[in-house]
Motif scaffolding. Structure first.
Motif, PDB file in Angstrom:
ATOM      1  N   VAL A 180       0.576  -0.889   0.675  1.00 16.98           N
ATOM      2  CA  VAL A 180       0.547  -0.848   0.065  1.00 16.98           C
ATOM      3  C   VAL A 180       1.270   0.957   0.019  1.00 16.98           C
ATOM      4  O   VAL A 180       1.912   1.391   1.330  1.00 16.98           O
ATOM      5  N   GLU A 181       0.916   2.247  -0.599  1.00 12.80           N
ATOM      6  CA  GLU A 181       1.794   3.532  -1.072  1.00 12.80           C
ATOM      7  C   GLU A 181       0.596   4.035  -0.389  1.00 12.80           C
ATOM      8  O   GLU A 181      -0.452   4.004   0.455  1.00 12.80           O
ATOM      9  N   ARG A 182       1.917   5.222   0.748  1.00 13.57           N
ATOM     10  CA  ARG A 182       0.917   6.020   1.882  1.00 13.57           C
ATOM     11  C   ARG A 182       1.779   7.339   1.657  1.00 13.57           C
ATOM     12  O   ARG A 182       2.470   7.497   1.181  1.00 13.57           O
ATOM     13  N   THR A 183       1.211   8.036   1.495  1.00 12.35           N
ATOM     14  CA  THR A 183       1.428   9.416   1.448  1.00 12.35           C
ATOM     15  C   THR A 183       2.141  10.030   2.668  1.00 12.35           C
ATOM     16  O   THR A 183       2.534   9.744   3.860  1.00 12.35           O
ATOM     17  N   ASP A 184       2.717  11.259   2.704  1.00  9.44           N
ATOM     18  CA  ASP A 184       3.491  11.717   3.126  1.00  9.44           C
ATOM     19  C   ASP A 184       3.299  11.681   5.041  1.00  9.44           C
ATOM     20  O   ASP A 184       3.897  11.833   5.785  1.00  9.44           O
ATOM     21  N   GLU A 210       0.444  10.716   6.114  1.00 10.35           N
ATOM     22  CA  GLU A 210       0.302   9.262   6.996  1.00 10.35           C
ATOM     23  C   GLU A 210       0.842   8.339   7.321  1.00 10.35           C
ATOM     24  O   GLU A 210       1.945   7.894   8.549  1.00 10.35           O
ATOM     25  N   LEU A 211       2.933   8.520   6.170  1.00  7.51           N
ATOM     26  CA  LEU A 211       3.695   8.289   6.994  1.00  7.51           C
ATOM     27  C   LEU A 211       4.419   9.032   8.287  1.00  7.51           C
ATOM     28  O   LEU A 211       4.982   8.703   8.677  1.00  7.51           O
ATOM     29  N   MET A 212       3.927  10.048   8.325  1.00  7.95           N
ATOM     30  CA  MET A 212       4.800  11.169   9.452  1.00  7.95           C
ATOM     31  C   MET A 212       3.599  10.674  10.558  1.00  7.95           C
ATOM     32  O   MET A 212       4.115  10.833  11.839  1.00  7.95           O
ATOM     33  N   LEU A 213       2.464  10.813  10.349  1.00  6.10           N
ATOM     34  CA  LEU A 213       1.580  10.517  11.283  1.00  6.10           C
ATOM     35  C   LEU A 213       1.994   8.890  12.362  1.00  6.10           C
ATOM     36  O   LEU A 213       2.173   8.432  13.529  1.00  6.10           O
ATOM     37  N   LEU A 214       2.862   7.998  11.155  1.00  7.45           N
ATOM     38  CA  LEU A 214       3.081   6.974  11.458  1.00  7.45           C
ATOM     39  C   LEU A 214       4.314   7.246  12.185  1.00  7.45           C
ATOM     40  O   LEU A 214       4.143   5.568  13.423  1.00  7.45           O
ATOM     41  N   SER A 215       5.605   7.514  12.313  1.00  7.29           N
ATOM     42  CA  SER A 215       6.677   7.750  12.760  1.00  7.29           C
ATOM     43  C   SER A 215       6.301   8.608  14.363  1.00  7.29           C
ATOM     44  O   SER A 215       7.136   8.505  15.227  1.00  7.29           O
TER      45      SER A 215
END
Length: 102
Positions: free
Chosen positions: A77-81, A83-88
């Protein structure tokens, strides 16, 4: 290590210490002719199963991936920037690098 893995022994060094040099060379020759690899065995059996089902049912749209036990069908699944910042943000002990403001 492959031999220990085939015999489900976690201590490959202990297993190597228990066999003689002659036995070791016999196993090296055996693995050279008939490799024990899970992916190879799975590919052979899934191909065989696909051929049998195709022969019996007459369906031609089947392939060996339909019968593979080791295939991973999950799509990446490609994630947006954002979403990646929220996960990190949930990672503990990490250092976040980002553009400096100002």
């Amino acid at each position: 290590m492959r031999l220990a893995r085939e015999f489900r022994r976690p201590d490959w060094r202990g297993m190597l210490a228990e066999i003689s040099a002659t036995e070791f060379m016999e196993w090296i020759e055996f693995f050279g002719e008939k490799p024990f690899m899970d992916s190879l065995i799975d590919a052979e059996f899934s191909n065989l199963t696909a051929n049998i089902v195709t022969l019996i049912s007459g369906k031609t749209d089947l392939n060996m991936d339909d019968f593979s036990l080791l295939s991973d069908r999950r799509e990446i699944v490609e994630r947006t920037d954002d979403e990646l910042m929220l996960l990190s943000a949930g990672l503990i002990g990490g250092t976040r690098y980002g553009p400096t403001s100002g």
